[in-house]
Scaffold this motif. Structure first.
Motif, PDB file in Angstrom:
ATOM      1  N   UNK A 225       0.841  -1.185   0.000  1.00 41.92           N
ATOM      2  CA  UNK A 225       0.000   0.000   0.000  1.00 41.92           C
ATOM      3  C   UNK A 225       0.878   1.237   0.000  1.00 41.92           C
ATOM      4  N   UNK A 226       0.631   2.124  -0.930  1.00 36.08           N
ATOM      5  CA  UNK A 226       1.403   3.367  -1.026  1.00 36.08           C
ATOM      6  C   UNK A 226       1.008   4.303   0.109  1.00 36.08           C
ATOM      7  N   UNK A 227       1.829   5.309   0.410  1.00 44.39           N
ATOM      8  CA  UNK A 227       1.492   6.260   1.476  1.00 44.39           C
ATOM      9  C   UNK A 227       0.148   6.956   1.286  1.00 44.39           C
ATOM     10  N   UNK A 228      -0.325   7.069   0.042  1.00 43.61           N
ATOM     11  CA  UNK A 228      -1.621   7.723  -0.185  1.00 43.61           C
ATOM     12  C   UNK A 228      -2.789   6.754  -0.033  1.00 43.61           C
ATOM     13  N   UNK A 229      -2.500   5.501   0.371  1.00 44.75           N
ATOM     14  CA  UNK A 229      -3.555   4.535   0.630  1.00 44.75           C
ATOM     15  C   UNK A 229      -3.906   3.632  -0.527  1.00 44.75           C
ATOM     16  N   UNK A 230      -3.346   3.875  -1.699  1.00 43.86           N
ATOM     17  CA  UNK A 230      -3.660   3.046  -2.855  1.00 43.86           C
ATOM     18  C   UNK A 230      -2.816   1.767  -2.851  1.00 43.86           C
ATOM     19  N   UNK A 231      -3.413   0.637  -3.233  1.00 40.69           N
ATOM     20  CA  UNK A 231      -2.632  -0.596  -3.344  1.00 40.69           C
ATOM     21  C   UNK A 231      -1.794  -0.569  -4.621  1.00 40.69           C
ATOM     22  N   UNK A 232      -0.698  -1.282  -4.599  1.00 42.26           N
ATOM     23  CA  UNK A 232       0.140  -1.400  -5.790  1.00 42.26           C
ATOM     24  C   UNK A 232       0.657  -2.827  -5.895  1.00 42.26           C
ATOM     25  N   UNK A 233       1.054  -3.183  -7.097  1.00 43.38           N
ATOM     26  CA  UNK A 233       1.651  -4.486  -7.355  1.00 43.38           C
ATOM     27  C   UNK A 233       2.628  -4.356  -8.510  1.00 43.38           C
ATOM     28  N   UNK A 234       3.793  -4.974  -8.383  1.00 34.31           N
ATOM     29  CA  UNK A 234       4.783  -4.904  -9.448  1.00 34.31           C
ATOM     30  C   UNK A 234       4.301  -5.612 -10.706  1.00 34.31           C
ATOM     31  N   UNK A 235       3.317  -6.497 -10.563  1.00 30.44           N
ATOM     32  CA  UNK A 235       2.785  -7.184 -11.723  1.00 30.44           C
ATOM     33  C   UNK A 235       1.657  -6.451 -12.416  1.00 30.44           C
ATOM     34  N   UNK A 236       1.312  -5.252 -11.951  1.00 31.76           N
ATOM     35  CA  UNK A 236       0.250  -4.459 -12.560  1.00 31.76           C
ATOM     36  C   UNK A 236       0.655  -4.073 -13.984  1.00 31.76           C
ATOM     37  N   UNK A 237      -0.098  -4.496 -15.001  1.00 36.16           N
ATOM     38  CA  UNK A 237       0.289  -4.175 -16.385  1.00 36.16           C
ATOM     39  C   UNK A 237       0.461  -2.676 -16.631  1.00 36.16           C
ATOM     40  N   UNK A 238      -0.363  -1.860 -15.966  1.00 32.89           N
ATOM     41  CA  UNK A 238      -0.268  -0.407 -16.144  1.00 32.89           C
ATOM     42  C   UNK A 238       1.082   0.112 -15.648  1.00 32.89           C
TER      43      UNK A 238
END
Length: 319
Positions: free
Chosen positions: A133-146
């Protein structure tokens, strides 16, 4: 006929070559000969007639372009959160550099089996562990195509800018498009989607991405750390020259948020001549590349002669 170097010049060349190779590739990077020498006739993902082999063989452009890509990539808050929370670049920055360089070189010059195995290792064994989870609360993943597409475009855009800015013969418009089309192949294998495949598509992609970009505290702190890296004054000065040369490759809209803005006079009268001198030394010491030579030999070919001059072009490719 190539002039024979004096003993001091040979010693200096060997020293610079060794220091750069150890820093960029690590102590193991050049020992794995089988990555590049075998099997005979295997072109890998690109081959000797590709624009990618030409661009990625230029040591100054790749080194400064590589650092520029790290700076540009850091502007995406989710990509930077992954680096900040999962990378050990603060405690062991050279290891991260070694891994990144190994991936780029292996997928560029390795056999097809070796290149595809490198992509699969990152896609299937490394990226699944990088999420949070980023500091702004959004989830992230290194496998995210975007995010994978963002990291890819930032990287190859800067590689090409480094190649064209620091003395290599400029590519034609069709060659630039061909480069982006070629390097889209490993990006898609890694999981990127909607990858731009021409200079105009890259330019439009970067314009479209700007609303998502922001220089977070982690990004600014990370770049400050890299700019001041070095175990002694000589190393710190060399890193600063390379980083200033790399910053000059970024579009203006990326430099200012990262607090990399320097006046036109400083960039013209200080940064550019120092980057020019550093690039000349790098090209003199690093070429011909052993890795590139092995890849061409695998195809029964001889590498093109290194660029003998060093002209800093007025502007990098405008993306």
């Amino acid at each position: 006929m190539t002039a024979r170097l004096s003993a001091p010049a040979r010693g200096l060349k060997a020293y610079v070559r060794h220091e750069v190779n150890v820093s960029v590739h690590g102590t193991e990077g050049l020992r794995l000969r089988e990555r590049y020498a075998d099997p005979p006739g295997d072109p890998g993902l690109f081959g000797p007639d590709s624009v990618t082999w030409r661009v990625h063989s230029d040591s100054p452009g790749m080194l400064m372009g590589g650092f520029a890509s790290l700076m540009l990539q850091s502007l995406h808050p989710l990509a930077m959160a992954g680096v900040d929370q999962h990378s050990d670049f603060r405690t062991d920055p050279l290891t991260r550099l070694n891994r990144t360089a190994a991936y780029v070189v292996t997928t560029t010059y390795g056999s097809r089996q070796v290149a595809e195995a490198a992509v699969a290792y990152v896609r299937d064994r490394v990226h699944p562990h990088i999420h949070g989870t980023a500091p702004d609360g959004r989830p992230y993943s290194a496998g995210d195509p975007h995010l994978l597409t963002w990291v890819h475009v930032a990287e190859v855009r800067c590689f090409l800018a480094g190649y064209e800015r620091f003395g290599a013969p400029p590519l034609t418009a069709s060659e630039r498009d061909r480069y982006f089309r070629e390097v889209a192949v490993p990006a898609r294998l890694l999981g990127a989607r909607d990858v731009p495949e021409s200079a105009s598509e890259v330019a439009q992609y970067l314009r479209d991405m700007q609303p998502e970009l922001q220089a977070t505290e982690a990004a600014i702190e990370g770049i400050h750390f890299i700019r001041n890296f070095g175990t002694n004054p000589r190393e710190r000065a060399a890193v600063r020259v390379v980083m200033n040369g790399a910053a000059a490759l970024l579009p203006g809209w990326a430099r200012d948020p990262l607090r990399l803005g320097r006046s036109d006079a400083v960039r013209l009268l200080l940064d550019r001549p120092l980057a020019q001198a550093a690039g000349r030394t790098l090209r003199w010491a690093m070429q011909p590349s052993e890795i590139v030579g092995m890849a061409y030999a695998r195809m029964g070919r001889t590498p093109p002669a290194p660029h003998s001059d060093w002209r800093v072009h007025a502007e990098a490719s405008n993306f």
